[in-house]
Design a protein around this motif. Sequence first.
Motif, PDB file in Angstrom:
ATOM      1  N   GLN A   1     -64.102  34.066 -19.131  1.00  0.00           N
ATOM      2  CA  GLN A   1     -64.622  35.328 -19.662  1.00  0.00           C
ATOM      3  C   GLN A   1     -66.089  35.520 -19.297  1.00  0.00           C
ATOM      4  O   GLN A   1     -66.515  36.625 -18.946  1.00  0.00           O
ATOM      5  CB  GLN A   1     -64.465  35.354 -21.184  1.00  0.00           C
TER       6      GLN A   1
ATOM      7  N   GLU B   1     -63.720  44.034 -20.741  1.00  0.00           N
ATOM      8  CA  GLU B   1     -64.951  43.336 -21.111  1.00  0.00           C
ATOM      9  C   GLU B   1     -64.890  42.780 -22.532  1.00  0.00           C
ATOM     10  O   GLU B   1     -65.819  42.122 -22.994  1.00  0.00           O
ATOM     11  CB  GLU B   1     -66.153  44.282 -20.987  1.00  0.00           C
ATOM     12  N   SER B   2     -63.772  43.008 -23.209  1.00  0.00           N
ATOM     13  CA  SER B   2     -63.647  42.584 -24.598  1.00  0.00           C
ATOM     14  C   SER B   2     -63.072  41.174 -24.703  1.00  0.00           C
ATOM     15  O   SER B   2     -62.356  40.700 -23.817  1.00  0.00           O
ATOM     16  CB  SER B   2     -62.734  43.550 -25.364  1.00  0.00           C
ATOM     17  N   GLU B   3     -63.385  40.502 -25.810  1.00  0.00           N
ATOM     18  CA  GLU B   3     -62.840  39.169 -26.056  1.00  0.00           C
ATOM     19  C   GLU B   3     -61.323  39.234 -26.239  1.00  0.00           C
ATOM     20  O   GLU B   3     -60.599  38.310 -25.848  1.00  0.00           O
ATOM     21  CB  GLU B   3     -63.493  38.554 -27.287  1.00  0.00           C
ATOM     22  N   GLU B   4     -60.849  40.336 -26.818  1.00  0.00           N
ATOM     23  CA  GLU B   4     -59.404  40.514 -27.012  1.00  0.00           C
ATOM     24  C   GLU B   4     -58.647  40.420 -25.694  1.00  0.00           C
ATOM     25  O   GLU B   4     -57.556  39.857 -25.626  1.00  0.00           O
ATOM     26  CB  GLU B   4     -59.107  41.867 -27.660  1.00  0.00           C
ATOM     27  N   TYR B   5     -59.220  41.007 -24.645  1.00  0.00           N
ATOM     28  CA  TYR B   5     -58.567  40.984 -23.341  1.00  0.00           C
ATOM     29  C   TYR B   5     -58.398  39.553 -22.857  1.00  0.00           C
ATOM     30  O   TYR B   5     -57.306  39.159 -22.396  1.00  0.00           O
ATOM     31  CB  TYR B   5     -59.370  41.789 -22.308  1.00  0.00           C
ATOM     32  N   TYR B   6     -59.455  38.751 -22.952  1.00  0.00           N
ATOM     33  CA  TYR B   6     -59.393  37.384 -22.436  1.00  0.00           C
ATOM     34  C   TYR B   6     -58.519  36.488 -23.301  1.00  0.00           C
ATOM     35  O   TYR B   6     -57.891  35.549 -22.793  1.00  0.00           O
ATOM     36  CB  TYR B   6     -60.798  36.825 -22.269  1.00  0.00           C
TER      37      TYR B   6
ATOM     38  N   ASN C   1     -63.921  48.967 -20.170  1.00  0.00           N
ATOM     39  CA  ASN C   1     -64.262  48.718 -21.576  1.00  0.00           C
ATOM     40  C   ASN C   1     -63.326  47.686 -22.200  1.00  0.00           C
ATOM     41  O   ASN C   1     -63.771  46.784 -22.918  1.00  0.00           O
ATOM     42  CB  ASN C   1     -64.212  50.023 -22.377  1.00  0.00           C
ATOM     43  N   LEU C   2     -62.042  47.820 -21.931  1.00  0.00           N
ATOM     44  CA  LEU C   2     -61.075  46.891 -22.505  1.00  0.00           C
ATOM     45  C   LEU C   2     -61.193  45.505 -21.884  1.00  0.00           C
ATOM     46  O   LEU C   2     -61.103  44.481 -22.583  1.00  0.00           O
ATOM     47  CB  LEU C   2     -59.655  47.418 -22.330  1.00  0.00           C
TER      48      LEU C   2
ATOM     49  N   LEU D   1     -54.274  44.024 -24.207  1.00  0.00           N
ATOM     50  CA  LEU D   1     -54.751  43.417 -25.453  1.00  0.00           C
ATOM     51  C   LEU D   1     -53.614  42.856 -26.306  1.00  0.00           C
ATOM     52  O   LEU D   1     -53.877  42.164 -27.305  1.00  0.00           O
ATOM     53  CB  LEU D   1     -55.548  44.433 -26.290  1.00  0.00           C
TER      54      LEU D   1
ATOM     55  N   GLU E   1     -59.035  54.648 -31.610  1.00  0.00           N
ATOM     56  CA  GLU E   1     -59.070  54.239 -30.203  1.00  0.00           C
ATOM     57  C   GLU E   1     -58.163  55.140 -29.368  1.00  0.00           C
ATOM     58  O   GLU E   1     -58.532  55.548 -28.251  1.00  0.00           O
ATOM     59  CB  GLU E   1     -58.624  52.784 -30.077  1.00  0.00           C
TER      60      GLU E   1
ATOM     61  N   TYR F   1     -53.121  49.393 -23.777  1.00  0.00           N
ATOM     62  CA  TYR F   1     -53.539  48.507 -24.865  1.00  0.00           C
ATOM     63  C   TYR F   1     -52.542  47.359 -25.056  1.00  0.00           C
ATOM     64  O   TYR F   1     -52.944  46.198 -25.250  1.00  0.00           O
ATOM     65  CB  TYR F   1     -53.702  49.292 -26.168  1.00  0.00           C
TER      66      TYR F   1
END
Length: 283
Positions: free
Chosen positions: A150, A81-86, A78-79, A46, A54, A42
Amino acid sequence: MVFIFSCKKDTVIENIIIEDNTAPPYNEVTTVQIQNYVNKIYIDLLGREPLDVELTTATSDLKSNHLDDASREQLLTNLMESEEYYKRFYEIYQTSYLPGVSNDELDITILIYESERDQAIQNGNNALVQLYNIELDLMYALRNARLEYQNGAITINEFMSRITQNQFYEEINMGAENYVLSCFENFLKRTPTDAQLIASVNMVSGNPAQVFFLDGNNQNDFINIIMNTAEFYQGLSIDIYNQLLVRQPNSQEMVDAIFILDETQDYQSVQRIVIKSDEYAGF
């Protein structure tokens, strides 16, 4: 140490089987070790620790599936594909290559340029309007880079190109020679040879030249050449291993990573390989 490879196109990527790679006894891995693994993922992907729910969910899923490759893959997918990752991905490279240039500063600069462009339109100064439009297009491209990357609209090559082709990067690395040196050092992780430096500076300055045996006569040509070399993928591989394992990839890891990046431009695939490893997990 610099590795230089040539990758063959139109090759199907298959799973690599490593001989004598016996899996450790995962039944001996403690819950705390798994929690530490999840926490580390994480933070790296992130930029924050997982929430309690989580952490509990991810730890439970990994334990119930005996820490197998599929369960690790699913967590990472899963992580990623998140906006937080990008947002985190963009932040890492923005901080490294555009230090001090916040999203707010970018937005403010765009507003100023738009206002000055509109004033030039009112004054009938078409030449100045064209100059402002060129700069604005580059800044719009930079502002949209994260979201378009993204959404899969641009490749990692184009994403990095946008980091370099804007007034901010040029102001940080003023002059054609400094610009060229920064591109080699940031993306190829080395300084250019004397011949490469002379040819690159000529190209960036608007003169015909040849870099990596490819012709060009402007800054855009230079960046396109740099961002599509095997050495560019080598640089990305070094970034990934340094960020996640605090070391450079060994020879085989470098070959495998460059092969994947050259064939697919899938930066996240190389990240997943590293994060799924027991070295990263600490098991």
